[in-house]
Motif scaffolding. Structure first.
Motif, PDB file in Angstrom:
ATOM      1  N   UNK A 295       0.841  -1.211   0.000  1.00 51.06           N
ATOM      2  CA  UNK A 295       0.000   0.000   0.000  1.00 51.06           C
ATOM      3  C   UNK A 295       0.871   1.254   0.000  1.00 51.06           C
ATOM      4  N   UNK A 296       1.869   1.235  -0.837  1.00 46.35           N
ATOM      5  CA  UNK A 296       2.823   2.333  -0.897  1.00 46.35           C
ATOM      6  C   UNK A 296       2.865   2.907  -2.310  1.00 46.35           C
ATOM      7  N   UNK A 297       2.918   4.227  -2.370  1.00 43.80           N
ATOM      8  CA  UNK A 297       3.026   4.914  -3.649  1.00 43.80           C
ATOM      9  C   UNK A 297       4.325   5.710  -3.665  1.00 43.80           C
ATOM     10  N   UNK A 298       4.926   5.759  -4.835  1.00 48.84           N
ATOM     11  CA  UNK A 298       6.198   6.451  -4.999  1.00 48.84           C
ATOM     12  C   UNK A 298       6.061   7.538  -6.053  1.00 48.84           C
ATOM     13  N   UNK A 299       6.875   8.567  -5.898  1.00 45.54           N
ATOM     14  CA  UNK A 299       6.960   9.608  -6.916  1.00 45.54           C
ATOM     15  C   UNK A 299       8.438   9.835  -7.208  1.00 45.54           C
ATOM     16  N   UNK A 300       8.860   9.385  -8.378  1.00 43.04           N
ATOM     17  CA  UNK A 300      10.222   9.623  -8.817  1.00 43.04           C
ATOM     18  C   UNK A 300      10.251  10.956  -9.547  1.00 43.04           C
ATOM     19  N   UNK A 301      11.065  11.864  -9.038  1.00 42.30           N
ATOM     20  CA  UNK A 301      11.126  13.208  -9.595  1.00 42.30           C
ATOM     21  C   UNK A 301      12.525  13.435 -10.163  1.00 42.30           C
ATOM     22  N   UNK A 302      12.591  13.631 -11.457  1.00 46.61           N
ATOM     23  CA  UNK A 302      13.856  13.877 -12.138  1.00 46.61           C
ATOM     24  C   UNK A 302      13.863  15.263 -12.761  1.00 46.61           C
ATOM     25  N   UNK A 303      15.051  15.721 -13.114  1.00 44.80           N
ATOM     26  CA  UNK A 303      15.200  17.035 -13.752  1.00 44.80           C
ATOM     27  C   UNK A 303      14.444  18.115 -12.988  1.00 44.80           C
ATOM     28  N   UNK A 304      14.633  18.134 -11.702  1.00 44.08           N
ATOM     29  CA  UNK A 304      13.890  19.060 -10.847  1.00 44.08           C
ATOM     30  C   UNK A 304      14.246  20.504 -11.153  1.00 44.08           C
ATOM     31  N   UNK A 305      13.232  21.348 -11.023  1.00 44.10           N
ATOM     32  CA  UNK A 305      13.361  22.770 -11.295  1.00 44.10           C
ATOM     33  C   UNK A 305      13.008  23.549 -10.034  1.00 44.10           C
ATOM     34  N   UNK A 306      13.497  24.773  -9.919  1.00 44.73           N
ATOM     35  CA  UNK A 306      13.134  25.591  -8.740  1.00 44.73           C
ATOM     36  C   UNK A 306      11.627  25.718  -8.569  1.00 44.73           C
ATOM     37  N   UNK A 307      10.881  25.741  -9.663  1.00 47.14           N
ATOM     38  CA  UNK A 307       9.428  25.878  -9.558  1.00 47.14           C
ATOM     39  C   UNK A 307       8.750  24.617  -9.031  1.00 47.14           C
ATOM     40  N   UNK A 308       9.501  23.541  -8.861  1.00 47.22           N
ATOM     41  CA  UNK A 308       8.954  22.341  -8.228  1.00 47.22           C
ATOM     42  C   UNK A 308       8.988  22.445  -6.703  1.00 47.22           C
TER      43      UNK A 308
END
Length: 122
Positions: free
Chosen positions: A76-89
């Protein structure tokens, strides 16, 4: 009652990556969807990514091609892989789950995590 525990936030430089995790526990019979929202200072909370039980994913236009949502049903786990992060993130990221608590109860309930800060800055 359902509890959501988020982890993985932090400070990262532009272009970097982070992986957020959110584990749901408690009275859950079935999960309809799990997702991630974010809220930046002075802005409304917005959907980042959502994944239904049927494996349909939805992404905000601003993160398409950079973020990826996935789920471990057994945990029951969800993941969010975030790449190429920007300051607006930069924002507080919240996990959300839509679920049914019991087999005899057809009401769909929503629960939210406490939020985890993601800061993208050099």
């Amino acid at each position: 009652q359902v509890q959501l525990v988020e982890s993985g936030g932090g400070l990262v430089q532009p272009g970097g990556s982070l992986r957020l995790s959110c584990a749901a526990s408690g009275s859950i019979f079935s999960i309809n969807a799990m997702g991630w929202y974010r809220q930046a200072p002075g802005k409304q909370r917005e959907l980042v990514a959502k994944l239904t039980s049927g494996s349909t994913s939805t992404y905000a236009d601003s993160v398409k091609g950079r973020f990826s949502i996935s789920r471990d049903n057994a945990k029951n786990t969800v993941y969010l892989q975030m790449n190429s992060l920007k300051p607006e993130d930069t924002a507080v990221y919240y996990c959300s789950v839509s679920y049914r608590a019991q087999w005899s109860d057809y009401r769909v309930k929503d629960s939210w995590g406490q939020g985890t800060q993601v800061t993208v800055s050099s």
